[in-house]
Each structure stands twice: as C-alpha cells, then as structure tokens.
Write an enzyme that holds these catalytic residues in place. Structure first.
Site, PDB file in Angstrom:
ATOM      1  N   GLU A 110      40.371  39.144  47.997  1.00  0.00           N
ATOM      2  CA  GLU A 110      41.074  37.891  48.240  1.00  0.00           C
ATOM      3  C   GLU A 110      40.773  37.382  49.653  1.00  0.00           C
ATOM      4  OE1 GLU A 110      42.121  36.428  45.764  1.00  0.00           O
ATOM      5  OE2 GLU A 110      43.791  37.355  44.709  1.00  0.00           O
TER       6      GLU A 110
ATOM      7  N   ASP B 225      36.172  45.924  39.281  1.00  0.00           N
ATOM      8  CA  ASP B 225      37.564  46.034  39.704  1.00  0.00           C
ATOM      9  C   ASP B 225      38.456  46.465  38.548  1.00  0.00           C
ATOM     10  OD1 ASP B 225      37.157  43.594  38.399  1.00  0.00           O
ATOM     11  OD2 ASP B 225      37.494  42.384  40.178  1.00  0.00           O
TER      12      ASP B 225
ATOM     13  N   ASP C 287      40.201  30.714  44.548  1.00  0.00           N
ATOM     14  CA  ASP C 287      40.419  30.861  45.994  1.00  0.00           C
ATOM     15  C   ASP C 287      39.208  31.476  46.700  1.00  0.00           C
ATOM     16  OD1 ASP C 287      40.533  33.482  45.170  1.00  0.00           O
ATOM     17  OD2 ASP C 287      42.572  33.869  45.893  1.00  0.00           O
TER      18      ASP C 287
ATOM     19  N   HIS D 198      37.555  34.242  45.788  1.00  0.00           N
ATOM     20  CA  HIS D 198      37.376  35.708  45.734  1.00  0.00           C
ATOM     21  C   HIS D 198      36.180  36.083  44.852  1.00  0.00           C
ATOM     22  CE1 HIS D 198      40.365  35.761  42.152  1.00  0.00           C
ATOM     23  NE2 HIS D 198      39.209  36.149  41.643  1.00  0.00           N
TER      24      HIS D 198
HETATM   25  C1  F6R Z   1      36.755  40.064  37.526  1.00  0.00           C
HETATM   26  C2  F6R Z   1      36.428  39.573  38.866  1.00  0.00           C
HETATM   27  C3  F6R Z   1      36.956  38.277  39.347  1.00  0.00           C
HETATM   28  C4  F6R Z   1      36.617  37.120  38.414  1.00  0.00           C
HETATM   29  C5  F6R Z   1      37.211  35.830  38.953  1.00  0.00           C
HETATM   30  C6  F6R Z   1      36.925  34.651  38.051  1.00  0.00           C
HETATM   31  O1  F6R Z   1      36.152  41.323  37.298  1.00  0.00           O
HETATM   32  O2  F6R Z   1      35.759  40.254  39.561  1.00  0.00           O
HETATM   33  O3  F6R Z   1      36.396  38.007  40.617  1.00  0.00           O
HETATM   34  O4  F6R Z   1      35.225  37.008  38.295  1.00  0.00           O
HETATM   35  O5  F6R Z   1      38.599  35.982  39.079  1.00  0.00           O
HETATM   36  O6  F6R Z   1      37.592  34.834  36.836  1.00  0.00           O
HETATM   37  P1  F6R Z   1      37.254  33.925  35.574  1.00  0.00           P
HETATM   38  O7  F6R Z   1      35.842  34.189  35.222  1.00  0.00           O
HETATM   39  O8  F6R Z   1      38.203  34.406  34.512  1.00  0.00           O
HETATM   40  O9  F6R Z   1      37.492  32.525  35.996  1.00  0.00           O
END
Ligand code: F6R
Length: 258
Positions: free
Chosen positions: A141, A66, A134, A136
């Site tokens: 989302e 992403d 959440d 994702h």
């Molecule tokens: C980032 C991504 C997100 C993160 C998620 C958890 O490329 O795809 O899904 O993996 O927001 O973020 P952290 O690891 O910072 O808690």
C-alpha cells in the site's frame, strides 16, 4: 518501461499470454502470479492454449504475490483457493509447484520462509502484476518501502472496499495481508504490469509518468530494467504521452520481442 496500449481487455490478455507462452517454451520457468480480476483473461487464454495447443506448465513453478492473513487456505477467497480455481488446477503444473503464503502462520516466520523459497527456486522469470486504484502492487500500500521484503501489511480502507466484491460484505474483508515486498517483486527478471479499465487510469498515470515515490508503490517499477506495461485504452486514458507510446510500438523492431 515499455508501454503498450491496446484496444481492449482481450488484446491485453492475448499479449500477456504470448509473453508467458514464449517464456514457457524457452525452458523451465518460474512464474509470479497475481490474483484479482485483472489477470483472469490472461489465465483463461493460457488455459485455452494448454487445451488447444498443448502449452505445458509441467516444467514450471509458480509463486503467488500475496495472501490474506487470517483466512485458512481452504477459504474460497484465500488466494491459495482463488489461483487454483481460476488457473492452476486447469493446466498441468506438477503437484506442489504452485507456492503461496500461509495466511494462518506466524507472519514474520512465514515471510522469511517465502522469500527464501523464491530464491531457492532461482527467482521469478516473469511476474504478472495488477495495480490497485491507490497504486499498490502486490499488497504494498502507499508509503511501502521501495526496498521492502515479504511482510505483513495493513490494507487501506480503499483496498478493502475495492475487494469487498469478492466477499459477503466489507466486514468480512481481512484487514491484514502478507505480501511480497517491492524489493522482492523487483528481483523478478521481467515484470508484466496489466491495467484494465478507467478506474485504474489515475494509478497507472502516477506509476508510469509520475515521480518514483512511496505514495505510489507501482512507481517503483521505474527502477527495474525490464518492465512491460500492457493497458487497455481506458486504463491509459490519463497518460500524457500516449502518442509516443503508439509511435514506438509501431516502430518496434521485429526481432526485439517483449
Ligand atoms: C492481487 C494483487 C493486487 C491486485 C490489485 C488489483 O494478488 O497483487 O495488487 O492486482 O489489487 O486488483 P484487481 O485486478 O482485482 O483490480
């Protein structure tokens, strides 16, 4: 799904690196890379193995999950910059082998280009995933279509607050992102979901033991034939069937691998 509960974050990083190393040593590989805090230990372990044991990425390609819309690639918090700083510049990926979304391009055209480039590379062999509080994965989302392709999404307030730690303040966190869709992610051949810390416990429990439902996008992984979930003990603390997961890991046939 194979659920592996390990004592701490270092054990998760080590096991994830084992899985990626085995894939890299088996031949040319396409890796799917997540950003955020969770995979950083895995990336550090892979960098160590590159320096210490000669683990090579020279025959590999990588695709990011992403990107923020509106941040130029040169911005220090663009995922283009983050993945290079935290991982890929410290190993021997060939020039141009690390692919990302361009958050400054027209989103619909960029999304279609990206899905086509993943297909042209033969698809992703091992996809690393973190999970949001959440539920994702990527930036899909809650209420994302389980069949979605790469596209623009609007971040929830919760995700923007979670990610504000990387920016000077909440106002600087972009509202929109480009993300591989749940359908895109599920085309990878092996999905590796990493979960660290108690803040992820509810999302992990919903993803692994809850119903498959768009309210928890990570639950879409239940529809995939090859998912390995690597959790530290706090992230696993809301799972109901931990005894069974430990029992099956203890009886895992030596030949089986991950
Ligand atoms: C980032 C991504 C997100 C993160 C998620 C958890 O490329 O795809 O899904 O993996 O927001 O973020 P952290 O690891 O910072 O808690």
């Amino acid at each position: 799904m194979e659920i592996i509960i390990l004592p701490g974050a270092e054990d998760v990083a080590h096991t994830a690196a084992d899985i990626i190393e085995e894939r890299l040593r088996s031949g040319p590989s396409v890796l799917g890379l997540a950003t955020g805090s969770t995979p950083l230990g895995t990336y550090r372990e892979l960098i160590d193995r590159h320096r210490r044991d000669g683990l090579s990425f020279a025959a590999a390609q990588a695709f990011l999950l992403d990107e923020y819309v509106g941040l130029p690639a040169s911005h220090p918090e663009s995922y283009h910059s983050v993945i290079r700083r935290e991982f890929t510049d410290s190993v021997d990926f060939p020039a141009d082998a690390v692919h990302g979304l361009d958050g400054a391009s027209y989103p619909a055209a960029e999304a279609a280009r990206y899905d086509a480039s993943i297909s042209a590379a033969g698809g992703v062999d091992v996809q690393i995933l973190g999970i949001g509080t959440d539920g994702h994965i990527g930036f899909n989302e809650p209420m994302s279509s389980l069949a979605s392709r790469t596209r623009i999404k609007t971040l929830t307030g919760q995700t923007r607050r979670d990610n504000a730690r990387f920016f000077a303040g909440l106002d600087e966190v972009p509202e929109h992102v480009l993300t591989q869709g749940l359908g895109t992610i599920r085309q990878a051949r092996h999905l590796l979901l990493l979960g660290l810390g108690e803040a992820k416990a509810d999302a992990v429990a919903a993803a692994v033991e809850g119903p498959v439902a768009a309210i928890c996008p990570a639950s879409a992984l239940q529809l995939h034939p090859h998912v390995t979930v690597l959790l530290d003990t706090p992230a696993a603390s809301k799972l109901a069937h931990t005894e069974y997961y430990h029992y099956t890991l203890g009886r895992k046939p030596a030949w089986q691998g991950f």
